[in-house]
Scaffold this active site. Structure first.
Site, PDB file in Angstrom:
ATOM      1  N   GLY A   1       0.803  -1.215   0.220  1.00  0.00           N
ATOM      2  CA  GLY A   1       0.068  -0.002  -0.133  1.00  0.00           C
ATOM      3  C   GLY A   1       0.832   1.432   0.079  1.00  0.00           C
TER       4      GLY A   1
ATOM      5  N   GLU B   1       4.014  -7.450   1.170  1.00  0.00           N
ATOM      6  CA  GLU B   1       3.105  -7.499  -1.080  1.00  0.00           C
ATOM      7  C   GLU B   1       3.393  -5.613  -1.242  1.00  0.00           C
ATOM      8  OE1 GLU B   1      -0.149 -10.294  -0.091  1.00  0.00           O
ATOM      9  OE2 GLU B   1      -0.448  -9.308  -0.419  1.00  0.00           O
TER      10      GLU B   1
ATOM     11  N   ARG C   1       2.904  -0.907  -6.528  1.00  0.00           N
ATOM     12  CA  ARG C   1       2.506   0.208  -6.527  1.00  0.00           C
ATOM     13  C   ARG C   1       4.730   0.552  -6.607  1.00  0.00           C
ATOM     14  NH1 ARG C   1      -1.388   3.607  -7.862  1.00  0.00           N
ATOM     15  NH2 ARG C   1      -2.472   2.509  -6.158  1.00  0.00           N
TER      16      ARG C   1
ATOM     17  N   CYS D   1     -12.675   7.975 -28.228  1.00  0.00           N
ATOM     18  CA  CYS D   1     -14.481   8.805 -28.446  1.00  0.00           C
ATOM     19  C   CYS D   1     -15.290   8.804 -27.280  1.00  0.00           C
ATOM     20  CB  CYS D   1     -14.940   7.859 -29.984  1.00  0.00           C
ATOM     21  SG  CYS D   1     -16.869   8.746 -30.058  1.00  0.00           S
ATOM     22  N   GLU D   2     -15.004   9.512 -26.221  1.00  0.00           N
ATOM     23  CA  GLU D   2     -15.317   9.563 -25.216  1.00  0.00           C
ATOM     24  C   GLU D   2     -14.892  10.786 -24.291  1.00  0.00           C
ATOM     25  OE1 GLU D   2     -17.086   7.844 -21.991  1.00  0.00           O
ATOM     26  OE2 GLU D   2     -16.632   6.247 -23.972  1.00  0.00           O
TER      27      GLU D   2
END
Length: 468
Positions: free
Chosen positions: A276, A318, A321, A389-390
């Site tokens: 985390g 763990e 990131r 296309c958003e």
């Protein structure tokens, strides 16, 4: 060619040249906005691994993920060495590969002595194809299929059990095995932290893990099945966390579960505190270092064990990131520009939500630079839009940048975690290539998809006839 390190923000709002002395050199990789080897050469170009980003784009195309091998390896070593420094018992770090699961990243993490955490059969397959022994792999997930459980058992993986259905399925599978199946039990610890609600996983209202009030019944069930090798407990409080206090509180709660299991006649050996730790996405971010995070966890766990008068268990953490996130930049080529007087200017690039879903999913913020004009003052505030296309396909809001032209290369920092791993083929856009850079050399670690790849699994029904 002379290079100087990419430095922290100046008043102009972007990373620029400074003196040849990098005062931030001792900061952990997760505390750097750009990869550890990022520099600006004497042609005012951003380089990573001693290669100009724009030259990599010329060779490999864009969008392009550029992974700094030195930064990834350094982060792995910092976790490994900090655990050895602060914890007298057995301790290992395992790479949470959902951050970026591919052959190369898994193999590098394993080569640095880390285990691998996977969250699906596909991630498990990738890790084993990278040459990693199943005994070094931990399988996560809140809805593992029977097939995934069987695959993990056959490979000798440790399985982090998330719920009753899974425990029952695993009990059935384990009956036919020659040796007991190793498991950890995941519990939601009821610890919240200040992060995006979608990546909070430790509070009670979470899809992950058993509730704490189920511990007695879960342990009672496990005790009845010698085919299950109960190793201990797992908990994870969330992701992109800058606070140390939640990580200080977690071991105390887990040691209470640990002692309860011992009192019920079980022999737990392991506490897995999850991960985390956050990284820098913009200059405003100030995460703790890897060393500080590990010290906090180890100190808290030892103190809790001392109070409970139990031996120090095997400690697992763990990181995901914080291992890979800051070691990658994504390079784009600038295309169209649209200026709306009195409102905003849009700068479009040749990628977007298909290669970085985090802004539209989590409202994530990033820092971008003009890769070939690193010292040029920021002259405008723009919105960097993707090509999809958003309307929500926006990579950066209110980005401070030089006057960008069609064909310029734009580099976005800290894109190693949850970018490639969440990539899609929306609008049938091909997913980007990725290169690993080190010491002036680049190696393709993920080939760019082709149009043929997009239709490889498609099938036309026999009764459909096209108009001539």
């Amino acid at each position: 060619m002379v290079s100087t390190p990419v430095r922290s923000a100046q008043s102009r709002g972007i990373d620029y040249l400074s003196s040849s002395v990098d005062t931030d050199a001792n900061r952990a990789p997760n505390q750097h906005l750009f990869p550890l080897t990022a520099e600006v050469n004497d042609r005012d170009q951003l380089t990573v691994g001693n290669i100009p980003v724009s030259e990599l784009v010329q060779t490999y195309g864009s969008p392009l993920y550029i992974l700094d091998e030195s930064g990834l390896r350094t982060a792995c070593r910092q976790y490994r060495e900090a655990l050895k420094r602060y914890y007298p018992g057995e301790a290992i770090a395992i790479y949470a590969s959902k951050a970026w699961n591919c052959l190369a990243v898994c193999a590098i993490a394993a080569a640095e002595g880390l285990g691998i955490d996977v969250a699906s059969g596909g991630e498990l397959y990738t890790a084993t194809q990278a040459g990693i022994d199943g005994k070094q792999i931990y399988l996560h997930g809140n809805n593992k299929s029977v097939a995934e459980l069987q695959e993990a058992v056959d490979l000798g993986c440790t399985i982090v059990v998330d719920n009753w259905v899974e425990l029952n399925n695993l009990t059935s599978i384990s009956q036919s095995q020659a040796s007991p199946v190793s498991i950890l039990i995941r519990i939601t610890p009821g610890i919240e932290c200040h992060t995006h609600e979608y990546i909070q996983t430790g509070h009670i209202d979470s899809k992950f893990g058993f509730d704490p009030n189920q511990i007695d019944s879960v342990l009672t069930e496990i005790a009845q099945h010698p085919s299950l090798n109960f190793q201990g407990f797992h908990a994870h409080i969330g992701s992109q966390i800058f606070e140390l206090q939640p990580h200080h509180d977690l071991p105390e709660v887990m040691v209470q579960w640990f002692t309860k299991a011992m009192q019920m006649g079980l022999s737990p050996s392991t506490i897995n505190v999850g991960g985390g730790l956050g990284i820098c996405y913009t200059e405003a971010d100030d995460p703790p270092s890897i060393d500080a995070w590990v010290e906090q966890v180890c100190t808290a766990l030892m103190a809790a064990c001392d109070r409970a008068e139990i031996a120090y268990p095997r400690l697992i953490c763990e990181p995901g990131r914080s291992l890979v996130g800051s070691s990658c930049v994504t390079a784009y080529t600038v295309g169209a520009r649209k200026s709306i007087p009195g409102m905003r200017t849009y700068i479009a690039v040749d990628g977007g939500m298909s290669d970085n879903a985090r802004p539209i999913t989590y409202q994530a913020e990033y820092r971008a630079v003009a890769a070939d004009r690193m010292s040029e003052p920021c002259s405008e505030t723009v919105t960097v839009a993707g090509k999809h296309c958003e309307s929500g396909d926006i990579l950066l809001q209110s980005a401070q940048l030089p006057d960008l032209k069609n064909g310029d290369v734009l580099a976005i920092a800290a894109t190693g975690a949850y970018n490639y791993s969440m990539a899609s083929n929306y609008n049938r856009v091909t997913r980007p290539a990725a290169v690993l850079v080190a010491d002036g050399k680049a190696q393709i670690i993920i080939e760019r998809e082709t149009y043929a790849d997009l239709v490889r699994c498609d099938r036309l029904p026999e009764n459909v006839k096209l108009q001539s």
